[in-house]
Design a protein around this motif. Structure first.
Motif, PDB file in Angstrom:
ATOM      1  N   ARG A  81     -18.761 -12.020  -1.573  1.00 44.55           N
ATOM      2  CA  ARG A  81     -18.025 -12.543  -2.727  1.00 44.55           C
ATOM      3  C   ARG A  81     -17.142 -11.458  -3.333  1.00 44.55           C
ATOM      4  NH1 ARG A  81     -19.566 -16.757  -6.180  1.00 44.55           N
ATOM      5  NH2 ARG A  81     -20.549 -17.598  -4.337  1.00 44.55           N
ATOM      6  N   TRP A  82     -17.726 -10.263  -3.471  1.00 43.46           N
ATOM      7  CA  TRP A  82     -16.979  -9.117  -4.037  1.00 43.46           C
ATOM      8  C   TRP A  82     -15.713  -8.891  -3.226  1.00 43.46           C
ATOM      9  CZ3 TRP A  82     -14.675  -4.528  -3.320  1.00 43.46           C
ATOM     10  CH2 TRP A  82     -14.657  -3.578  -4.338  1.00 43.46           C
ATOM     11  N   LEU A  83     -15.867  -8.859  -1.908  1.00 50.92           N
ATOM     12  CA  LEU A  83     -14.707  -8.576  -1.047  1.00 50.92           C
ATOM     13  C   LEU A  83     -13.687  -9.715  -1.071  1.00 50.92           C
ATOM     14  CD1 LEU A  83     -16.464  -6.828   1.974  1.00 50.92           C
ATOM     15  CD2 LEU A  83     -14.766  -5.802   0.451  1.00 50.92           C
ATOM     16  N   ALA A  84     -14.149 -10.947  -1.187  1.00 43.60           N
ATOM     17  CA  ALA A  84     -13.224 -12.089  -1.254  1.00 43.60           C
ATOM     18  C   ALA A  84     -12.368 -12.005  -2.527  1.00 43.60           C
ATOM     19  CB  ALA A  84     -14.005 -13.405  -1.210  1.00 43.60           C
ATOM     20  N   LEU A  85     -12.997 -11.645  -3.643  1.00 44.65           N
ATOM     21  CA  LEU A  85     -12.251 -11.512  -4.906  1.00 44.65           C
ATOM     22  C   LEU A  85     -11.304 -10.308  -4.870  1.00 44.65           C
ATOM     23  CD1 LEU A  85     -14.857 -12.197  -7.761  1.00 44.65           C
ATOM     24  CD2 LEU A  85     -12.899 -13.602  -7.102  1.00 44.65           C
ATOM     25  N   TRP A  86     -11.767  -9.247  -4.255  1.00 46.10           N
ATOM     26  CA  TRP A  86     -10.950  -8.031  -4.091  1.00 46.10           C
ATOM     27  C   TRP A  86      -9.708  -8.384  -3.277  1.00 46.10           C
ATOM     28  CZ3 TRP A  86     -10.283  -3.554  -6.241  1.00 46.10           C
ATOM     29  CH2 TRP A  86      -9.914  -2.407  -5.561  1.00 46.10           C
ATOM     30  N   ASP A  87      -9.908  -9.074  -2.174  1.00 41.34           N
ATOM     31  CA  ASP A  87      -8.813  -9.490  -1.298  1.00 41.34           C
ATOM     32  C   ASP A  87      -7.790 -10.344  -2.072  1.00 41.34           C
ATOM     33  OD1 ASP A  87      -7.350  -9.958   0.994  1.00 41.34           O
ATOM     34  OD2 ASP A  87      -8.639 -11.577   1.711  1.00 41.34           O
ATOM     35  N   LYS A  88      -8.292 -11.334  -2.778  1.00 37.47           N
ATOM     36  CA  LYS A  88      -7.425 -12.244  -3.545  1.00 37.47           C
ATOM     37  C   LYS A  88      -6.600 -11.471  -4.580  1.00 37.47           C
ATOM     38  CE  LYS A  88      -8.273 -15.754  -7.121  1.00 37.47           C
ATOM     39  NZ  LYS A  88      -7.196 -16.728  -7.071  1.00 37.47           N
ATOM     40  N   THR A  89      -7.267 -10.579  -5.296  1.00 37.18           N
ATOM     41  CA  THR A  89      -6.595  -9.814  -6.351  1.00 37.18           C
ATOM     42  C   THR A  89      -5.543  -8.872  -5.761  1.00 37.18           C
ATOM     43  OG1 THR A  89      -8.659  -9.907  -7.597  1.00 37.18           O
ATOM     44  CG2 THR A  89      -6.993  -8.364  -8.388  1.00 37.18           C
ATOM     45  N   LEU A  90      -5.911  -8.203  -4.682  1.00 42.17           N
ATOM     46  CA  LEU A  90      -4.972  -7.258  -4.060  1.00 42.17           C
ATOM     47  C   LEU A  90      -3.733  -7.978  -3.541  1.00 42.17           C
ATOM     48  CD1 LEU A  90      -7.481  -5.099  -1.952  1.00 42.17           C
ATOM     49  CD2 LEU A  90      -6.468  -4.513  -4.174  1.00 42.17           C
ATOM     50  N   ARG A  91      -3.948  -9.120  -2.893  1.00 44.55           N
ATOM     51  CA  ARG A  91      -2.817  -9.870  -2.323  1.00 44.55           C
ATOM     52  C   ARG A  91      -1.848 -10.359  -3.390  1.00 44.55           C
ATOM     53  NH1 ARG A  91      -3.336 -10.428   2.916  1.00 44.55           N
ATOM     54  NH2 ARG A  91      -5.449 -10.167   3.688  1.00 44.55           N
ATOM     55  N   GLU A  92      -2.409 -10.718  -4.531  1.00 37.04           N
ATOM     56  CA  GLU A  92      -1.570 -11.181  -5.641  1.00 37.04           C
ATOM     57  C   GLU A  92      -0.784 -10.050  -6.293  1.00 37.04           C
ATOM     58  OE1 GLU A  92      -4.518 -14.561  -7.425  1.00 37.04           O
ATOM     59  OE2 GLU A  92      -3.799 -12.957  -8.744  1.00 37.04           O
ATOM     60  N   GLN A  93      -1.424  -8.887  -6.382  1.00 41.06           N
ATOM     61  CA  GLN A  93      -0.888  -7.819  -7.225  1.00 41.06           C
ATOM     62  C   GLN A  93      -0.096  -6.741  -6.497  1.00 41.06           C
ATOM     63  OE1 GLN A  93      -1.188  -7.874 -10.626  1.00 41.06           O
ATOM     64  NE2 GLN A  93      -2.150  -9.873 -10.358  1.00 41.06           N
ATOM     65  N   LEU A  94      -0.357  -6.597  -5.177  1.00 39.76           N
ATOM     66  CA  LEU A  94       0.256  -5.496  -4.441  1.00 39.76           C
ATOM     67  C   LEU A  94       1.083  -5.998  -3.269  1.00 39.76           C
ATOM     68  CD1 LEU A  94      -2.854  -3.107  -4.185  1.00 39.76           C
ATOM     69  CD2 LEU A  94      -1.031  -3.041  -5.901  1.00 39.76           C
ATOM     70  N   ASP A  95       1.915  -5.121  -2.742  1.00 46.94           N
ATOM     71  CA  ASP A  95       2.632  -5.440  -1.511  1.00 46.94           C
ATOM     72  C   ASP A  95       1.637  -5.430  -0.352  1.00 46.94           C
ATOM     73  OD1 ASP A  95       5.045  -5.652  -2.839  1.00 46.94           O
ATOM     74  OD2 ASP A  95       5.488  -3.510  -2.619  1.00 46.94           O
ATOM     75  N   PRO A  96       1.936  -6.197   0.711  1.00 46.03           N
ATOM     76  CA  PRO A  96       0.970  -6.336   1.813  1.00 46.03           C
ATOM     77  C   PRO A  96       0.418  -5.026   2.389  1.00 46.03           C
ATOM     78  CG  PRO A  96       2.688  -7.972   2.047  1.00 46.03           C
ATOM     79  CD  PRO A  96       3.080  -7.098   0.885  1.00 46.03           C
ATOM     80  N   PRO A  97       1.224  -3.975   2.630  1.00 51.51           N
ATOM     81  CA  PRO A  97       0.632  -2.775   3.242  1.00 51.51           C
ATOM     82  C   PRO A  97      -0.437  -2.128   2.356  1.00 51.51           C
ATOM     83  CG  PRO A  97       3.019  -2.677   3.352  1.00 51.51           C
ATOM     84  CD  PRO A  97       2.679  -3.824   2.450  1.00 51.51           C
ATOM     85  N   GLU A  98      -0.166  -2.067   1.040  1.00 50.12           N
ATOM     86  CA  GLU A  98      -1.132  -1.453   0.125  1.00 50.12           C
ATOM     87  C   GLU A  98      -2.365  -2.345  -0.034  1.00 50.12           C
ATOM     88  OE1 GLU A  98       2.287   0.427   0.166  1.00 50.12           O
ATOM     89  OE2 GLU A  98       2.430  -1.380  -1.031  1.00 50.12           O
ATOM     90  N   ALA A  99      -2.118  -3.652  -0.102  1.00 48.97           N
ATOM     91  CA  ALA A  99      -3.242  -4.590  -0.233  1.00 48.97           C
ATOM     92  C   ALA A  99      -4.162  -4.478   0.982  1.00 48.97           C
ATOM     93  CB  ALA A  99      -2.713  -6.025  -0.370  1.00 48.97           C
TER      94      ALA A  99
END
Ligand code: HEM
Length: 136
Positions: free
Chosen positions: A93-111
């Motif tokens: 669950r932690w990683l799923a939320l991390w993934d979702k947040t990163l994809r929304e907030q950062l450019d793909p390479p950084e995410a």
């Protein structure tokens, strides 16, 4: 050609302010999650008060160090995950939320780079998390 994302450049590419924003947003979401929130609430109290400011400062230091930025972080992430009754589902669950947040907030390479780092850490953290607290 785009240069590959390496730890040293990652912090600069993301930026200090963006990293902080991502972390606060992520934990705001963690605290809206019915599986994860009770674990953190038991340890840190009500988000964003009680023990949260200190925890967030520590986490920011951790991610600054991990991404190659300036940091004074000297914590021990492994032991911090012992004794909370964590199981594989918490990490999923932690990683799923991390993934979702990163994809929304950062450019793909950084995410992708931050997701990959956390996925690798999971192996070690989960091992600690399932260790009995009192080893014979
Ligand atoms: C790969 C996934 C995870 C990463 C990268 C991660 C990272 C961290 C880090 C860096 C710390 C600070 C350690 C220190 O005090 O120096 C920490 C603390 C903590 N984490 Fe995680 N964590 C992950 C998953 C989880 C999960 C799934 C839970 C439970 C729902 C969790 C609950 C906690 C708690 C309760 C603390 C201790 C807070 C405190 O005592 O101040 N973590 N984590």
């Amino acid at each position: 050609m785009t240069a590959p994302v390496t730890a040293g450049r990652l912090f600069d590419q993301i930026g200090e302010i963006t990293l902080r924003r991502v972390l606060w947003l992520f934990y705001e979401r963690v605290m809206q999650d019915e599986l994860l929130a009770p674990v953190f609430r038991a340890k840190l109290g009500t988000f964003p008060k009680d023990g949260w400011p200190v925890h967030m400062t520590r986490l920011e230091g951790f991610w600054r160090a991990t991404t190659g930025g300036p940091s004074t972080y000297r914590g021990q992430p492994g032991p911090a995950h012992q004794g909370h009754g964590l199981e594989a589902q918490h990490f999923e669950r932690w990683l799923a939320l991390w993934d979702k947040t990163l994809r929304e907030q950062l450019d793909p390479p950084e995410a992708e780079a931050l997701l990959k780092m956390a996925s690798r850490m999971r192996v070690n953290l989960e091992r600690f998390a399932t260790l009995p607290l009192d080893k014979p």
